[in-house]
Design a protein around this motif. Structure first.
Motif, PDB file in Angstrom:
ATOM      1  N   ILE A 247      60.481  18.961 145.733  1.00 36.14           N
ATOM      2  CA  ILE A 247      60.153  20.388 145.850  1.00 36.14           C
ATOM      3  C   ILE A 247      59.540  20.895 144.541  1.00 36.14           C
ATOM      4  O   ILE A 247      59.676  20.275 143.482  1.00 36.14           O
ATOM      5  CB  ILE A 247      61.396  21.237 146.221  1.00 36.14           C
ATOM      6  CG1 ILE A 247      62.459  21.155 145.125  1.00 36.14           C
ATOM      7  CG2 ILE A 247      61.952  20.806 147.575  1.00 36.14           C
ATOM      8  CD1 ILE A 247      63.497  22.266 145.206  1.00 36.14           C
ATOM      9  N   GLY A 248      58.883  22.041 144.633  1.00 42.24           N
ATOM     10  CA  GLY A 248      58.445  22.735 143.430  1.00 42.24           C
ATOM     11  C   GLY A 248      59.647  23.413 142.800  1.00 42.24           C
ATOM     12  O   GLY A 248      60.722  23.481 143.389  1.00 42.24           O
ATOM     13  N   GLY A 249      59.471  23.922 141.583  1.00 40.87           N
ATOM     14  CA  GLY A 249      60.600  24.563 140.910  1.00 40.87           C
ATOM     15  C   GLY A 249      60.125  25.347 139.709  1.00 40.87           C
ATOM     16  O   GLY A 249      59.015  25.886 139.716  1.00 40.87           O
TER      17      GLY A 249
ATOM     18  N   THR B  14      52.371  23.874 151.626  1.00 41.31           N
ATOM     19  CA  THR B  14      53.338  23.416 150.625  1.00 41.31           C
ATOM     20  C   THR B  14      54.732  23.390 151.260  1.00 41.31           C
ATOM     21  O   THR B  14      54.905  23.736 152.427  1.00 41.31           O
ATOM     22  CB  THR B  14      53.396  24.384 149.434  1.00 41.31           C
ATOM     23  OG1 THR B  14      53.887  25.628 149.930  1.00 41.31           O
ATOM     24  CG2 THR B  14      52.039  24.585 148.783  1.00 41.31           C
ATOM     25  N   VAL B  15      55.724  23.081 150.458  1.00 45.27           N
ATOM     26  CA  VAL B  15      57.104  23.113 150.949  1.00 45.27           C
ATOM     27  C   VAL B  15      57.445  24.512 151.468  1.00 45.27           C
ATOM     28  O   VAL B  15      58.030  24.658 152.552  1.00 45.27           O
ATOM     29  CB  VAL B  15      58.094  22.683 149.842  1.00 45.27           C
ATOM     30  CG1 VAL B  15      59.534  23.011 150.231  1.00 45.27           C
ATOM     31  CG2 VAL B  15      57.951  21.196 149.550  1.00 45.27           C
ATOM     32  N   SER B  16      57.033  25.554 150.730  1.00 47.73           N
ATOM     33  CA  SER B  16      57.413  26.908 151.168  1.00 47.73           C
ATOM     34  C   SER B  16      56.776  27.255 152.508  1.00 47.73           C
ATOM     35  O   SER B  16      57.437  27.779 153.412  1.00 47.73           O
ATOM     36  CB  SER B  16      57.059  27.951 150.100  1.00 47.73           C
ATOM     37  OG  SER B  16      55.673  28.122 149.964  1.00 47.73           O
TER      38      SER B  16
ATOM     39  N   LEU C 177      48.883  17.749 137.215  1.00 47.26           N
ATOM     40  CA  LEU C 177      49.869  16.898 136.525  1.00 47.26           C
ATOM     41  C   LEU C 177      50.102  15.589 137.286  1.00 47.26           C
ATOM     42  O   LEU C 177      50.178  14.516 136.676  1.00 47.26           O
ATOM     43  CB  LEU C 177      51.192  17.656 136.347  1.00 47.26           C
ATOM     44  CG  LEU C 177      51.158  18.836 135.362  1.00 47.26           C
ATOM     45  CD1 LEU C 177      52.464  19.628 135.435  1.00 47.26           C
ATOM     46  CD2 LEU C 177      50.908  18.352 133.932  1.00 47.26           C
ATOM     47  N   LEU C 178      50.187  15.668 138.606  1.00 53.08           N
ATOM     48  CA  LEU C 178      50.407  14.443 139.395  1.00 53.08           C
ATOM     49  C   LEU C 178      49.229  13.483 139.237  1.00 53.08           C
ATOM     50  O   LEU C 178      49.415  12.265 139.108  1.00 53.08           O
ATOM     51  CB  LEU C 178      50.637  14.783 140.871  1.00 53.08           C
ATOM     52  CG  LEU C 178      51.917  15.580 141.186  1.00 53.08           C
ATOM     53  CD1 LEU C 178      51.986  15.923 142.673  1.00 53.08           C
ATOM     54  CD2 LEU C 178      53.175  14.827 140.756  1.00 53.08           C
ATOM     55  N   ALA C 179      48.015  14.041 139.226  1.00 48.48           N
ATOM     56  CA  ALA C 179      46.823  13.187 139.071  1.00 48.48           C
ATOM     57  C   ALA C 179      46.783  12.569 137.672  1.00 48.48           C
ATOM     58  O   ALA C 179      46.431  11.388 137.511  1.00 48.48           O
ATOM     59  CB  ALA C 179      45.555  14.001 139.338  1.00 48.48           C
TER      60      ALA C 179
ATOM     61  N   ALA D 275      61.202  16.661 155.693  1.00 45.92           N
ATOM     62  CA  ALA D 275      61.189  15.669 154.600  1.00 45.92           C
ATOM     63  C   ALA D 275      59.962  15.870 153.722  1.00 45.92           C
ATOM     64  O   ALA D 275      58.847  16.032 154.226  1.00 45.92           O
ATOM     65  CB  ALA D 275      61.159  14.255 155.178  1.00 45.92           C
ATOM     66  N   THR D 276      60.171  15.848 152.415  1.00 47.23           N
ATOM     67  CA  THR D 276      59.052  15.910 151.463  1.00 47.23           C
ATOM     68  C   THR D 276      59.346  14.956 150.318  1.00 47.23           C
ATOM     69  O   THR D 276      60.359  14.252 150.336  1.00 47.23           O
ATOM     70  CB  THR D 276      58.847  17.353 150.945  1.00 47.23           C
ATOM     71  OG1 THR D 276      57.693  17.379 150.104  1.00 47.23           O
ATOM     72  CG2 THR D 276      60.051  17.849 150.158  1.00 47.23           C
ATOM     73  N   GLY D 277      58.455  14.930 149.315  1.00 50.96           N
ATOM     74  CA  GLY D 277      58.706  14.095 148.146  1.00 50.96           C
ATOM     75  C   GLY D 277      59.655  14.796 147.197  1.00 50.96           C
ATOM     76  O   GLY D 277      60.824  14.449 147.041  1.00 50.96           O
TER      77      GLY D 277
ATOM     78  N   HIS E 198      46.845  17.297 148.359  1.00 53.37           N
ATOM     79  CA  HIS E 198      46.775  17.613 146.925  1.00 53.37           C
ATOM     80  C   HIS E 198      47.638  16.723 146.036  1.00 53.37           C
ATOM     81  O   HIS E 198      47.431  16.683 144.830  1.00 53.37           O
ATOM     82  CB  HIS E 198      47.200  19.066 146.685  1.00 53.37           C
ATOM     83  CG  HIS E 198      46.297  20.053 147.336  1.00 53.37           C
ATOM     84  ND1 HIS E 198      45.187  20.569 146.710  1.00 53.37           N
ATOM     85  CD2 HIS E 198      46.330  20.609 148.575  1.00 53.37           C
ATOM     86  CE1 HIS E 198      44.573  21.407 147.530  1.00 53.37           C
ATOM     87  NE2 HIS E 198      45.248  21.447 148.672  1.00 53.37           N
ATOM     88  N   GLY E 199      48.629  16.049 146.628  1.00 58.02           N
ATOM     89  CA  GLY E 199      49.595  15.328 145.791  1.00 58.02           C
ATOM     90  C   GLY E 199      49.239  13.882 145.536  1.00 58.02           C
ATOM     91  O   GLY E 199      49.713  13.290 144.561  1.00 58.02           O
ATOM     92  N   LEU E 200      48.435  13.291 146.426  1.00 61.36           N
ATOM     93  CA  LEU E 200      48.096  11.871 146.321  1.00 61.36           C
ATOM     94  C   LEU E 200      46.592  11.706 146.485  1.00 61.36           C
ATOM     95  O   LEU E 200      45.954  12.478 147.201  1.00 61.36           O
ATOM     96  CB  LEU E 200      48.818  11.066 147.431  1.00 61.36           C
ATOM     97  CG  LEU E 200      50.350  11.025 147.378  1.00 61.36           C
ATOM     98  CD1 LEU E 200      50.910  10.474 148.688  1.00 61.36           C
ATOM     99  CD2 LEU E 200      50.809  10.164 146.206  1.00 61.36           C
TER     100      LEU E 200
HETATM  101  N1  PSU Z   1      56.153  16.329 146.942  1.00 67.19           N
HETATM  102  C1  PSU Z   1      55.338  15.317 146.556  1.00 67.19           C
HETATM  103  N2  PSU Z   1      54.046  15.646 146.230  1.00 67.19           N
HETATM  104  C2  PSU Z   1      53.564  16.926 146.297  1.00 67.19           C
HETATM  105  C3  PSU Z   1      54.440  17.975 146.723  1.00 67.19           C
HETATM  106  C4  PSU Z   1      55.725  17.611 147.035  1.00 67.19           C
HETATM  107  O1  PSU Z   1      55.758  14.153 146.481  1.00 67.19           O
HETATM  108  O2  PSU Z   1      52.386  17.163 145.991  1.00 67.19           O
HETATM  109  C5  PSU Z   1      53.891  19.406 146.814  1.00 67.19           C
HETATM  110  C6  PSU Z   1      54.716  20.260 147.783  1.00 67.19           C
HETATM  111  O3  PSU Z   1      53.824  20.769 148.759  1.00 67.19           O
HETATM  112  C7  PSU Z   1      55.282  21.373 146.931  1.00 67.19           C
HETATM  113  C8  PSU Z   1      54.196  21.533 145.911  1.00 67.19           C
HETATM  114  O4  PSU Z   1      55.539  22.534 147.667  1.00 67.19           O
HETATM  115  O5  PSU Z   1      53.919  20.156 145.585  1.00 67.19           O
HETATM  116  C9  PSU Z   1      54.648  22.374 144.709  1.00 67.19           C
HETATM  117  O6  PSU Z   1      53.554  23.101 144.249  1.00 67.19           O
HETATM  118  P1  PSU Z   1      53.767  24.332 143.219  1.00 67.19           P
HETATM  119  O7  PSU Z   1      54.449  23.723 142.032  1.00 67.19           O
HETATM  120  O8  PSU Z   1      52.372  24.837 142.924  1.00 67.19           O
HETATM  121  O9  PSU Z   1      54.604  25.340 143.932  1.00 67.19           O
END
Ligand code: PSU
Ligand code: MN
Length: 302
Positions: free
Chosen positions: A127-129, A106-108, A265-267, A123-125, A31-33
């Motif tokens: 986190i959500g917040g 997702t991260v969670s 938003l990322l797209a 490791a991730t890019g 979903h992110g890229l």
């Molecule tokens: N980091 C990135 N790209 C992403 C994400 C993290 O570089 O797309 C993802 C993670 O999976 C994170 C999610 O948990 O975006 C957040 O989504 P939301 O705001 O709907 O919780």
């Protein structure tokens, strides 16, 4: 029935032998890229973890099994299906396991599954917040991170968010936030947000000691390791801030809410910046994979 946890043979061996393992998530890929960059980055993240001396464990739910360590065909399928794959937070996992469906984590969700598998580094890019505005859209990532005995290495929270509120929420929930070679919260596409961090460290060995103290001596809870994007991969702060304002305006105009908001938003940022945001996202995520591998190695030595 036990949790439908399926470790790949390589990950199972490494976990059993106490060798360093780094979890990676699949929502960033699906979903992110955009395709096909997402598959390239998914593979590069795994390679970067290996280069650092750890075993990568990309996590996703495939046909109702919580898979820890994907083979290349599974990763490729998630990347190609992209947004057509469900996006699962930790709370959604039960439904996918019960129904036998497939979902990117997702991260969670990745924190929850990795913790069940005994993996301590992820490791991730970013986190959500806490999202901007007053929709009360607060990612479950923050709560999951507070619960799991795991260290998440990220370039902070994504810059599309309200970073001051996200930092406050992390504090309220009891997530230990540690800057890695920085004294401020990174802002994902740029190294600094102007928000000071109380704690920072310069070495993987000290970071490992902090994690051990939190988990072994104090009973657990998540650690958010904030690792800034390398300077040569960072975007100009004014350019990305303007792009974010533009993207947020498009989301508001389109009534985009909930789970769709972050990927939307990322797209939009990718389109507005002509792909520069994707290149920065790749650079920061690879740097996170490198630091996560160093931490996983350090944890096995201390
Ligand atoms: N980091 C990135 N790209 C992403 C994400 C993290 O570089 O797309 C993802 C993670 O999976 C994170 C999610 O948990 O975006 C957040 O989504 P939301 O705001 O709907 O919780
Ligand atoms: Mn949300």
């Amino acid at each position: 029935m036990a949790l439908a946890l399926l470790l790949s043979p390589e990950v199972a061996d490494a976990c059993a032998a106490g060798r360093p393992v780094v979890a990676l998530e699949s929502t960033l890929v699906a979903h992110g890229l955009p395709w096909p960059d997402n598959l390239v980055v998914g593979r590069e993240l795994e390679a970067r973890v290996r280069a650092g001396g750890a075993v990568p464990a990309t996590i996703a739910v495939i046909s109702g099994r919580a898979c820890v360590g994907l083979d290349d065909a599974q990763l490729a399928r998630l990347a190609e299906e992209g947004p057509r794959v469900a996006k699962a937070g930790a709370t959604d996992l039960a439904v996918h396991l019960a129904r036998g469906t497939t979902a990117a984590t997702t991260v969670s969700a990745t924190c929850a599954i990795a913790a069940r598998a005994g993996i301590r580094v992820f490791a991730t890019g970013g986190i959500g917040g806490v999202h901007r505005g007053d929709a009360m859209d607060i990612s479950h990532d923050l709560v999951a991170l507070a619960r799991a005995p795991i260290a998440v290495v990220s370039a902070g929270a994504k810059a599309i968010l309200d970073l001051p509120r996200t930092l406050e929420a992390l504090e309220t929930l009891g997530v230990l936030v540690v800057g890695y070679r920085t004294r401020e919260l990174p802002a994902f596409y740029t190294p600094s947000s102007g928000l000071a961090l109380e704690h920072h460290t310069e070495t993987p060995a000290e970071l490992a000691a902090i994690c051990h103290a939190r988990w072994d001596d104090l009973g657990g809870g998540g650690v958010l390791v904030c690792n800034p994007i390398p300077a040569d991969g960072a975007l100009d702060a004014h350019v990305i801030d303007a792009a974010i304002t533009d993207a947020l305006g498009r989301a508001a105009a389109g009534g985009v809410l909930g789970k769709r908001l972050t990927p939307f938003l990322l797209a939009q940022l990718a389109a507005i910046t002509g792909g520069a945001s994707i290149r920065a996202n790749r650079a920061l995520a690879l740097h996170d994979a490198e630091v996560a591998a160093a931490l996983a190695v350090a944890l096995t030595k201390s």
